[in-house]
Design a protein around this motif. Structure first.
Motif, mmCIF file in Angstrom:
data_model
loop_
_atom_site.group_PDB
_atom_site.id
_atom_site.type_symbol
_atom_site.label_atom_id
_atom_site.label_comp_id
_atom_site.label_asym_id
_atom_site.label_seq_id
_atom_site.Cartn_x
_atom_site.Cartn_y
_atom_site.Cartn_z
ATOM 1 N N LYS A 2 0.720 -1.186 -0.195
ATOM 2 C CA LYS A 2 -0.255 -0.295 -0.255
ATOM 3 C C LYS A 2 0.904 1.404 0.017
ATOM 4 O O LYS A 2 0.475 2.073 -0.392
ATOM 5 N N HIS A 5 2.222 1.814 -3.284
ATOM 6 C CA HIS A 5 1.363 2.107 -4.074
ATOM 7 C C HIS A 5 0.674 3.511 -4.152
ATOM 8 O O HIS A 5 0.254 4.699 -4.686
ATOM 9 N N TRP A 11 -2.830 4.092 -5.478
ATOM 10 C CA TRP A 11 -3.287 3.274 -4.200
ATOM 11 C C TRP A 11 -4.785 3.162 -4.768
ATOM 12 O O TRP A 11 -5.749 2.418 -4.791
ATOM 13 N N VAL A 14 -5.968 0.743 -6.938
ATOM 14 C CA VAL A 14 -6.080 -0.567 -6.588
ATOM 15 C C VAL A 14 -7.156 -1.037 -6.003
ATOM 16 O O VAL A 14 -7.873 -2.063 -5.690
ATOM 17 N N ALA A 45 -0.091 0.332 -11.626
ATOM 18 C CA ALA A 45 0.178 -0.515 -10.117
ATOM 19 C C ALA A 45 -0.178 -1.466 -10.542
ATOM 20 O O ALA A 45 0.699 -1.903 -9.066
ATOM 21 N N SER A 67 -5.332 -3.688 -11.791
ATOM 22 C CA SER A 67 -4.732 -3.519 -10.297
ATOM 23 C C SER A 67 -5.280 -4.526 -9.015
ATOM 24 O O SER A 67 -5.264 -4.731 -8.535
ATOM 25 N N TRP A 71 -4.284 -7.549 -6.705
ATOM 26 C CA TRP A 71 -5.343 -7.182 -5.153
ATOM 27 C C TRP A 71 -5.600 -8.735 -4.294
ATOM 28 O O TRP A 71 -5.795 -8.733 -3.626
#
Length: 199
Positions: A2, A5, A11, A14, A45, A67, A71
C-alpha cells in the motif's frame, strides 16, 4: 504494498478498480482523456505488483488485467499462512539484523573510515538481545576476537540459535508427552473407586 502504491499515487486504482467501459466511442475528448489517465494509473499499479513479487506469487496474478483483480487474488492466496509467517518471523528478523549490520559496516567502509572487524564484532556483540548474552560471554572468553571474522561470528550465532530452536522443539515435545501420559494416569485414578479396608 500500500505504501509503494500510495507513493506513486495509484492506490486509489487498486481500491476502486478499473472497469473498461462498453462504448468508449460515445465519450467526448475530456472523458476519453480522463479514462486514459485511469487506465494508465491502473496499469502502473499492476506493474508495481509485478515488480514486487517473487516468481511463485507472480504466477498467481499473471493473468489478472487490473490492479484490483491482482490485489484481491493476492489477498486470497496469502490467507491461511499465518503459521508459516509466525515460524519464519524470528529467522527473517535475525537475517534482517545481520544484513543491516553488514550494510552499516559497508557504509562505514565506503566512507573510508578504517573499520577493523574487531570493532564491528564488538558492536554486533553489544547489540544482541538477552537470549544471546551467555553466547556473547563465551565468545569473548573463548575466542580470539582479533582473529575472528564477521562471517565466523554470524555462523556461531546462527548455530546457537538453531540449537536453541531445536531445544525448544524438544522441550515442547516432552511437555506434550508428559501431559498426555499424566493426563491418562489422572483419568485412570479418577475412574478407580477408592476402597478402604477395615483395617
Amino acid at each position: 504494498m500500500k505504501a509503494i502504491h500510495s507513493a506513486h499515487g495509484v492506490w486509489e486504482s487498486v481500491e476502486n478498480g478499473y472497469t473498461v467501459p462498453e462504448n468508449e466511442e460515445a465519450f467526448n475528448q475530456n472523458e476519453r482523456n480522463d479514462l486514459e489517465k485511469l487506465r494508465k494509473k491502473d496499469q502502473c499499479a499492476l506493474t508495481i505488483f509485478h515488480q514486487g513479487l517473487d516468481d511463485d506469487m507472480f504466477e498467481n496474478i499473471a493473468n489478472e488485467t487490473t490492479s484490483k483483480g491482482a490485489w484481491e487474488k493476492l489477498q486470497r492466496s496469502v490467507m491461511g499462512i499465518d503459521k508459516v509467517k509466525k515460524r519464519l518471523t524470528p529467522t527473517l528478523r535475525d537475517e534482517f539484523e545481520t544484513l543491516l549490520m553488514k550494510e552499516v559496516t559497508n557504509q562505514i567502509k565506503r566512507l573510508e573510515e578504517a573499520v577493523m572487524d574487531v570493532r564491528v564484532i564488538d558492536k554486533i556483540l553489544h547489540s544482541l538481545t538477552k537470549k544471546f548474552w551467555h553466547v556473547v560471554v563465551a565468545i569473548k572468553e573463548l575466542k580470539d576476537l582479533e582473529a575472528m571474522t564477521i562471517d565466523e561470528l554470524n555462523d556461531s550465532l546462527r548455530e546457537h540459535e538453531e540449537r536453541m530452536n531445536h531445544d525448544d522443539d524438544v522441550e515442547q515435545g516432552r511437555n506434550q508427552w508428559y501431559e498426555r501420559d499424566h493426563g491418562q494416569e489422572e483419568q485412570t485414578q479418577k475412574a478407580q473407586p477408592n476402597y478402604k479396608g477395615r483395617g
